[in-house]
Write a protein that holds these residues in place. Structure first.
Motif, PDB file in Angstrom:
ATOM      1  N   LEU A 274       0.853  -1.180   0.000  1.00 37.36           N
ATOM      2  CA  LEU A 274       0.000   0.000   0.000  1.00 37.36           C
ATOM      3  C   LEU A 274       0.891   1.233   0.000  1.00 37.36           C
ATOM      4  O   LEU A 274       1.804   1.350   0.822  1.00 37.36           O
ATOM      5  CB  LEU A 274      -0.896  -0.005   1.243  1.00 37.36           C
ATOM      6  CG  LEU A 274      -1.820   1.199   1.447  1.00 37.36           C
ATOM      7  CD1 LEU A 274      -2.856   1.275   0.331  1.00 37.36           C
ATOM      8  CD2 LEU A 274      -2.512   1.106   2.807  1.00 37.36           C
ATOM      9  N   SER A 275       0.643   2.166  -0.885  1.00 32.21           N
ATOM     10  CA  SER A 275       1.494   3.360  -0.970  1.00 32.21           C
ATOM     11  C   SER A 275       1.232   4.288   0.208  1.00 32.21           C
ATOM     12  O   SER A 275       0.134   4.322   0.763  1.00 32.21           O
ATOM     13  CB  SER A 275       1.233   4.111  -2.276  1.00 32.21           C
ATOM     14  OG  SER A 275      -0.029   4.747  -2.245  1.00 32.21           O
ATOM     15  N   ASP A 276       2.242   5.048   0.575  1.00 36.59           N
ATOM     16  CA  ASP A 276       2.099   6.007   1.682  1.00 36.59           C
ATOM     17  C   ASP A 276       1.030   7.047   1.361  1.00 36.59           C
ATOM     18  O   ASP A 276       0.300   7.493   2.252  1.00 36.59           O
ATOM     19  CB  ASP A 276       3.433   6.708   1.948  1.00 36.59           C
ATOM     20  CG  ASP A 276       4.469   5.784   2.572  1.00 36.59           C
ATOM     21  OD1 ASP A 276       4.061   4.719   3.099  1.00 36.59           O
ATOM     22  OD2 ASP A 276       5.667   6.103   2.531  1.00 36.59           O
ATOM     23  N   ALA A 277       0.923   7.424   0.083  1.00 40.94           N
ATOM     24  CA  ALA A 277      -0.057   8.446  -0.302  1.00 40.94           C
ATOM     25  C   ALA A 277      -1.486   7.949  -0.094  1.00 40.94           C
ATOM     26  O   ALA A 277      -2.343   8.681   0.421  1.00 40.94           O
ATOM     27  CB  ALA A 277       0.159   8.837  -1.764  1.00 40.94           C
ATOM     28  N   VAL A 278      -1.741   6.703  -0.457  1.00 40.45           N
ATOM     29  CA  VAL A 278      -3.096   6.150  -0.282  1.00 40.45           C
ATOM     30  C   VAL A 278      -3.384   5.906   1.194  1.00 40.45           C
ATOM     31  O   VAL A 278      -4.494   6.164   1.672  1.00 40.45           O
ATOM     32  CB  VAL A 278      -3.260   4.850  -1.097  1.00 40.45           C
ATOM     33  CG1 VAL A 278      -4.616   4.206  -0.810  1.00 40.45           C
ATOM     34  CG2 VAL A 278      -3.126   5.135  -2.588  1.00 40.45           C
TER      35      VAL A 278
END
Length: 308
Positions: A274-278
């Motif tokens: 999971l990306s940090d942005a999401v």
């Protein structure tokens, strides 16, 4: 009447399957052979057995569930003097009627609830459904669109509203009978985690379970043909289950076989982080207030869940 004296009530994708298999190794513990009987959440309901035709979105598809009291008691017919008797159903954490039903049937029960950063839990749930080829929508980021299936089903976005769900339990049960634990502690110190649980259910806390198997791994299937042979819904498993359900149960109860099967499945899964942005969007737009309230409810610092 046969009733458990402790329940593992959730949350899903927070290590409950690993805890179920570890806790049942203790000689003084009996666990229901059916994981997720869901009785206190679904009592009296008619079971749906055809996922594709009768319930295409999976709102009520729980063919393994036990929905009447007589069959629920049968789950514990094999108890032979074990001090702690339990079952594990993550649905109890988020289904509104579960706390009252549990209180009605077993008011002095001990409750175990394990929680994970809700953003990571939701993503893990998505990967779980991708593995089973039934994601709610094609893209994970569709979860930000309120009103769609991500918000309609209790086990997706809404399962992460831990404060809302657990507040019901703290209003009905003595706080001393509720054990709140965190997924990160299970991952970092699994033996200590389990021994703390053993102490809570009042069995010998010095017992050391084998925690070497990583259960219920989520991810995207690399090779669908390999998955047909060894996956969770493999044709091989379904065939053997029809011919000899007892053999499938023996495989489930064999730690060595579980280790072999899970390792093979893991090699055929791809997990994109999971990306940090999401994660930041999930926390800021959906879960922040719930996390802050839940932290106060359980009197534990959860500020690390708010970081990105």
């Amino acid at each position: 009447m046969n009733y458990p004296n402790f329940l593992i009530i959730g949350a899903g994708k927070s290590g409950t399957t690993s805890v179920y298999h570890a806790i049942k190794q203790h000689p003084d513990v009996f666990m229901s052979a059916v994981k997720e009987p869901n009785f206190f959440a679904l009592e009296g309901q008619e079971k749906i057995t055809g996922y594709d035709k009768e319930d295409p979105d999976g709102f009520n598809f729980y063919p393994w569930a036990v929905t009447n009291l007589k069959d629920y008691h049968k789950l514990f017919n094999e108890v032979k003097g074990q001090k702690a008797v339990g079952e594990s159903s993550t649905m109890y954490q988020y289904m509104p009627k579960a706390p009252e039903n549990i209180k009605k049937h077993i008011p002095a029960v001990k409750l175990i609830a394990i929680f994970r950063n809700p953003a990571d839990r939701l993503y893990s749930r998505y990967l779980h459904l991708v593995r089973e080829n039934r994601p709610p929508t094609p893209n994970f980021e569709d979860c930000f669109e309120r009103g769609n299936l991500w918000w309609q089903k209790n086990d997706l976005v809404q399962e992460g509203f831990y404060y809302t769900h657990m507040k019901r339990y703290f209003e009905l049960f003595d706080a001393a009978n509720i054990k709140i634990m965190l997924y990160e502690d299970l991952r970092q110190q699994p033996i200590q985690f389990m021994q703390e649980l053993f102490e809570f259910i009042e069995v010998d806390p010095s017992f050391v379970p084998d925690m070497s198997v990583q259960y219920n791994i989520s991810g995207k299937v690399k090779n669908k043909y390999v998955d047909l042979l060894i996956g969770q819904q493999s044709v091989l498993r379904k065939g053997v289950e029809k011919i000899s359900p007892s053999l499938i149960q023996k495989i489930r109860d064999s730690h060595l076989m579980q280790k072999i099967v899970t390792n093979l499945r893991k090699k055929n899964l791809e997990r994109v982080p999971l990306s940090d942005a999401v994660r930041k969007r999930l926390i800021d737009e959906i879960y922040r207030e719930e996390i802050e309230s839940f932290s106060k409810l359980i009197q534990r610092d959860l500020s690390h869940w708010l970081s990105y």
